[in-house]
Design a protein around this motif. Structure first.
Motif, PDB file in Angstrom:
ATOM      1  N   ASP A  34      73.850 -22.325   8.379  1.00 43.23           N
ATOM      2  CA  ASP A  34      75.019 -23.213   8.496  1.00 43.23           C
ATOM      3  C   ASP A  34      76.229 -22.548   7.867  1.00 43.23           C
ATOM      4  O   ASP A  34      76.141 -21.956   6.800  1.00 43.23           O
ATOM      5  CB  ASP A  34      74.762 -24.562   7.817  1.00 43.23           C
ATOM      6  CG  ASP A  34      75.930 -25.495   8.045  1.00 43.23           C
ATOM      7  OD1 ASP A  34      75.958 -26.161   9.104  1.00 43.23           O
ATOM      8  OD2 ASP A  34      76.845 -25.534   7.195  1.00 43.23           O
ATOM      9  N   ASP A  36      79.485 -24.160   7.353  1.00 40.26           N
ATOM     10  CA  ASP A  36      80.521 -24.948   6.668  1.00 40.26           C
ATOM     11  C   ASP A  36      80.012 -25.878   5.581  1.00 40.26           C
ATOM     12  O   ASP A  36      80.802 -26.531   4.914  1.00 40.26           O
ATOM     13  CB  ASP A  36      81.311 -25.776   7.690  1.00 40.26           C
ATOM     14  CG  ASP A  36      82.122 -24.901   8.620  1.00 40.26           C
ATOM     15  OD1 ASP A  36      82.726 -23.935   8.131  1.00 40.26           O
ATOM     16  OD2 ASP A  36      82.121 -25.172   9.833  1.00 40.26           O
ATOM     17  N   SER A  41      79.797 -31.699   9.969  1.00 44.06           N
ATOM     18  CA  SER A  41      81.035 -32.484  10.110  1.00 44.06           C
ATOM     19  C   SER A  41      80.748 -33.934   9.781  1.00 44.06           C
ATOM     20  O   SER A  41      81.607 -34.635   9.241  1.00 44.06           O
ATOM     21  CB  SER A  41      81.553 -32.431  11.544  1.00 44.06           C
ATOM     22  OG  SER A  41      81.560 -31.142  12.003  1.00 44.06           O
ATOM     23  N   ASP A 318      76.005 -33.310  18.753  1.00 46.51           N
ATOM     24  CA  ASP A 318      77.287 -33.292  19.458  1.00 46.51           C
ATOM     25  C   ASP A 318      77.437 -32.120  20.424  1.00 46.51           C
ATOM     26  O   ASP A 318      78.176 -32.222  21.397  1.00 46.51           O
ATOM     27  CB  ASP A 318      78.442 -33.242  18.445  1.00 46.51           C
ATOM     28  CG  ASP A 318      78.735 -34.606  17.840  1.00 46.51           C
ATOM     29  OD1 ASP A 318      77.967 -35.554  18.107  1.00 46.51           O
ATOM     30  OD2 ASP A 318      79.727 -34.724  17.098  1.00 46.51           O
TER      31      ASP A 318
HETATM   32  C1  LIG Z   1      86.142 -39.451  12.769  1.00 48.99           C
HETATM   33  C2  LIG Z   1      84.711 -39.577  13.144  1.00 48.99           C
HETATM   34  C3  LIG Z   1      83.932 -40.576  12.614  1.00 48.99           C
HETATM   35  C4  LIG Z   1      82.595 -40.686  12.960  1.00 48.99           C
HETATM   36  N1  LIG Z   1      81.868 -41.717  12.455  1.00 48.99           N
HETATM   37  C5  LIG Z   1      80.571 -41.859  12.819  1.00 48.99           C
HETATM   38  C6  LIG Z   1      79.814 -42.959  12.354  1.00 48.99           C
HETATM   39  O1  LIG Z   1      80.317 -43.811  11.626  1.00 48.99           O
HETATM   40  N2  LIG Z   1      78.526 -43.048  12.708  1.00 48.99           N
HETATM   41  C7  LIG Z   1      77.932 -42.115  13.514  1.00 48.99           C
HETATM   42  O2  LIG Z   1      76.739 -42.246  13.816  1.00 48.99           O
HETATM   43  N3  LIG Z   1      78.624 -41.073  13.974  1.00 48.99           N
HETATM   44  C8  LIG Z   1      79.937 -40.922  13.647  1.00 48.99           C
HETATM   45  N4  LIG Z   1      80.666 -39.871  14.127  1.00 48.99           N
HETATM   46  C9  LIG Z   1      79.985 -38.865  14.940  1.00 48.99           C
HETATM   47  C10 LIG Z   1      79.204 -37.898  14.057  1.00 48.99           C
HETATM   48  O3  LIG Z   1      80.030 -37.376  13.058  1.00 48.99           O
HETATM   49  C11 LIG Z   1      78.642 -36.780  14.902  1.00 48.99           C
HETATM   50  O4  LIG Z   1      77.967 -37.332  16.001  1.00 48.99           O
HETATM   51  C12 LIG Z   1      77.699 -35.921  14.088  1.00 48.99           C
HETATM   52  O5  LIG Z   1      78.432 -35.191  13.163  1.00 48.99           O
HETATM   53  C13 LIG Z   1      76.926 -34.957  14.983  1.00 48.99           C
HETATM   54  O6  LIG Z   1      76.061 -34.209  14.198  1.00 48.99           O
HETATM   55  P1  LIG Z   1      75.674 -32.713  14.583  1.00 48.99           P
HETATM   56  O7  LIG Z   1      74.549 -32.341  13.697  1.00 48.99           O
HETATM   57  O8  LIG Z   1      75.512 -32.601  16.041  1.00 48.99           O
HETATM   58  O9  LIG Z   1      76.971 -31.851  14.266  1.00 48.99           O
HETATM   59  P2  LIG Z   1      77.860 -31.669  12.981  1.00 48.99           P
HETATM   60  O10 LIG Z   1      77.770 -32.804  12.042  1.00 48.99           O
HETATM   61  O11 LIG Z   1      79.202 -31.324  13.536  1.00 48.99           O
HETATM   62  O12 LIG Z   1      77.248 -30.386  12.260  1.00 48.99           O
HETATM   63  C14 LIG Z   1      77.266 -29.134  12.886  1.00 48.99           C
HETATM   64  C15 LIG Z   1      77.186 -28.060  11.830  1.00 48.99           C
HETATM   65  O13 LIG Z   1      76.979 -26.813  12.487  1.00 48.99           O
HETATM   66  C16 LIG Z   1      77.786 -25.825  11.857  1.00 48.99           C
HETATM   67  N5  LIG Z   1      77.990 -24.739  12.819  1.00 48.99           N
HETATM   68  C17 LIG Z   1      78.697 -24.751  13.972  1.00 48.99           C
HETATM   69  N6  LIG Z   1      78.597 -23.560  14.596  1.00 48.99           N
HETATM   70  C18 LIG Z   1      77.804 -22.784  13.801  1.00 48.99           C
HETATM   71  C19 LIG Z   1      77.318 -21.460  13.886  1.00 48.99           C
HETATM   72  N7  LIG Z   1      77.582 -20.684  14.948  1.00 48.99           N
HETATM   73  N8  LIG Z   1      76.539 -21.002  12.900  1.00 48.99           N
HETATM   74  C20 LIG Z   1      76.226 -21.764  11.824  1.00 48.99           C
HETATM   75  N9  LIG Z   1      76.667 -23.029  11.686  1.00 48.99           N
HETATM   76  C21 LIG Z   1      77.429 -23.528  12.667  1.00 48.99           C
HETATM   77  C22 LIG Z   1      79.044 -26.594  11.500  1.00 48.99           C
HETATM   78  O14 LIG Z   1      79.743 -25.904  10.516  1.00 48.99           O
HETATM   79  C23 LIG Z   1      78.447 -27.901  11.004  1.00 48.99           C
HETATM   80  O15 LIG Z   1      78.111 -27.776   9.643  1.00 48.99           O
HETATM   81  C24 LIG Z   1      82.009 -39.748  13.824  1.00 48.99           C
HETATM   82  C25 LIG Z   1      82.786 -38.719  14.367  1.00 48.99           C
HETATM   83  C26 LIG Z   1      84.129 -38.653  14.055  1.00 48.99           C
HETATM   84  C27 LIG Z   1      84.966 -37.568  14.673  1.00 48.99           C
END
Ligand SMILES: Cc1cc2nc3c(=O)[nH]c(=O)nc-3n(C[C@H](O)[C@H](O)[C@H](O)COP(=O)(O)OP(=O)(O)OC[C@H]3O[C@@H](n4cnc5c(N)ncnc54)[C@H](O)[C@@H]3O)c2cc1C
Length: 469
Positions: A34, A36, A41, A318
């Motif tokens: 990871d 960040d 996020s 996402d």
């Molecule tokens: C303003 C806002 C509010 C939200 N509120 C809610 C809520 O209340 N409830 C809810 O269920 N959802 C909410 N969401 C949605 C939720 O935040 C996302 O659906 C969730 O973060 C998705 O998780 P993820 O693991 O797919 O990605 P992320 O949380 O985005 O994590 C991805 C990680 O991968 C890392 N990464 C990316 N590319 C690389 C790479 N090449 N190498 C190494 N690391 C990498 C990034 O740095 C990050 O740490 C909200 C979204 C927004 C924009």
């Protein structure tokens, strides 16, 4: 279960870290790459910070109700005080420290479970059995041999060439937590879930708010009745909602931000949040070389057990599009690991996903929607019961909101629901349980609810859906 299968996960958000915990529990050797911070996020910039900010906004909103319930404020000399204000510097400090603490908790939890964490950027090698990690600290590269790879790299805010964030007054949703003072006039561009949540939050925190919406009402993707209730409440509270208004550009001149609309109108404020949707973090990962299919938006295509088109490569969260929620990301990641490691798997069923819009009032939904019923896609009975008749709502001064149940006509099986009101996110749970386990309206109606309670309205709505043959 394969003995000590090696799993590498790119991305430490909910899609990645929840998968890591399951994979470790099922006996795999797990590495998370990871770049960040653990929690992704979701924890650092999106979900956790926004909901923490909204917790303050919610309290402010409750306080404005206080007078109706007989509470008045006095200053230190005993004179009536009317002004309540949010110290945004303090609020944002709390937001950021809470997010960082949660990220570090997740990191410690993974480390305690023996999961290896690589702080760096990952990509997959074309033969798909390796993840190449570039370490953040020293730029060193490491090839991590893997039996399976999970891509959970998330998404980021979409920005346009004509509306470039400057991190001070023109902001993406990731940048708002550096504000020290409450914006005097916040313009929010975009009336989807993120735009509506920030618009509602800043309004309750005390900013003047203009919401620029390209559609004819806020939350175009949500239940129309719910969106109408929200729009009424926001307008009653003084929000300026510009419907059918498409942003052309955003510019800044000193302390002033101007949003130009495609029809030539201009709106001027002190700050602007761009809530224009998300784009997936799927570039530079070696996906094309690995033969992994993407859709037209760049999102990774997956099936119901999170498999991509390449053997041994899974994707979750996402970066795969669809319901972009922390809960679905986590579930897709867990499913991927269970599938790969030979554990019992229940494929993802999006009809069982409970979602919430954290506005005031909140809007929570699950299952089939009213729009699907109206279009004839699904045959169902629907019943909406407004909260203003609920005794607990009356006691608490709640005037806006409703419970809606959607059920099969013959069997009465509950297939969907909507709750609009304070803490709708909590009230949706029994309806979600009904949808996921196939409970009927009669079973809900015959289950005790506390008197007085808002959930009494769910039982009453179910009672009204009872069929007499
Ligand atoms: C303003 C806002 C509010 C939200 N509120 C809610 C809520 O209340 N409830 C809810 O269920 N959802 C909410 N969401 C949605 C939720 O935040 C996302 O659906 C969730 O973060 C998705 O998780 P993820 O693991 O797919 O990605 P992320 O949380 O985005 O994590 C991805 C990680 O991968 C890392 N990464 C990316 N590319 C690389 C790479 N090449 N190498 C190494 N690391 C990498 C990034 O740095 C990050 O740490 C909200 C979204 C927004 C924009």
């Amino acid at each position: 279960m394969r003995p000590m299968a090696r799993v590498t996960i790119i991305g430490g958000g909910p899609g990645g870290y929840e998968a890591a915990l399951v994979a470790q529990q099922l006996g795999a050797e797990v590495t998370v790459v990871d770049r960040d911070g653990l929690g992704g996020s979701a924890v650092l910039t999106d979900c956790v910070p926004s909901k923490t900010l909204i917790a303050t906004a919610e309290l402010m909103s409750d306080m404005t109700l206080a007078r109706d319930l007989g509470i008045h404020f006095r200053d230190h000399q005993g004179d009536p005080a009317t002004e309540l204000y949010a110290d945004l510097g303090v609020v944002n400090k709390r937001v950021k420290s809470l997010a960082l603490a949660q990220s570090s908790d997740i990191e410690s939890r993974l480390a305690r479970r023996g999961i290896r964490i690589v702080k760096g950027t990952g990509r997959i090698d074309a033969d798909k059995r390796q993840v190449i990690a570039t370490w953040t600290e020293d730029d060193a590269e490491e090839a991590i041999e893997s039996d399976a790879v999970l891509i959970a790299t998330g998404a980021r805010p979409r920005v346009l060439p004509t509306a470039q964030p400057d991190g001070e007054r023109i902001l993406t949703w990731e940048q708002v937590y550096d504000l020290d003072e409450l914006p005097s006039h916040m313009i929010v561009v975009g009336s989807g879930v993120t735009g509506a949540e920030f618009a509602s939050a800043y309004l309750n925190l005390g900013s003047q708010v203009t919401l620029v919406s390209s559609r004819d009402r806020v939350l175009p993707g949500e239940d129309a009745d719910a969106a109408t209730v929200l729009q009424d409440v926001l307008e009653r509270q003084g929000m300026n909602i510009l419907s059918k208004s498409r942003m052309e550009s955003v510019s800044r001149d000193g302390d002033e931000v101007t949003v130009r609309l495609t029809d030539g109108r201009e709106v001027t404020g002190s700050h602007c949040i761009l809530a224009l949707g998300s784009i997936p973090n799927t570039e530079g990962l070696g996906l094309e070389e690995a033969g992994i299919e993407l859709d037209e938006g760049g999102f990774i295509r997956t099936d119901k057990v999170s498999r991509t088109s390449a053997y041994g490569v899974y994707a979750a969260g996402d970066c795969t599009g669809g319901f972009m929620l922390a809960s679905t990301a986590a579930m897709a990641g867990r499913i991927a690991m269970r599938h790969f490691l030979g554990d019992a798997v229940i494929p993802m069923d999006l009809k069982e996903v409970a979602a919430n819009v954290f506005t005031a009032p909140e809007i929570a939904t699950v299952g089939y929607s009213q729009a699907q019923v109206d279009s004839g896609e699904v045959v169902a009975d629907t019943l909406r019961l407004d909260l203003k008749g609920n005794p607990r709502a009356k006691m608490q001064g709640i005037t806006d909101g409703f419970v809606k149940l959607i059920s099969r006509p013959g069997t009465g099986v509950v297939i969907g629901g909507v709750v609009v009101g304070p803490r709708a996110s909590e009230l949706i749970h029994p309806i979600t349980l009904a949808v996921s386990t196939g409970l009927t309206v009669d079973q809900i109606a015959n289950t005790f609810t506390v008197y007085p309670s808002i959930s009494g309205s769910t039982a009453e709505a179910a009672r009204r859906l009872h069929h007499v043959e």
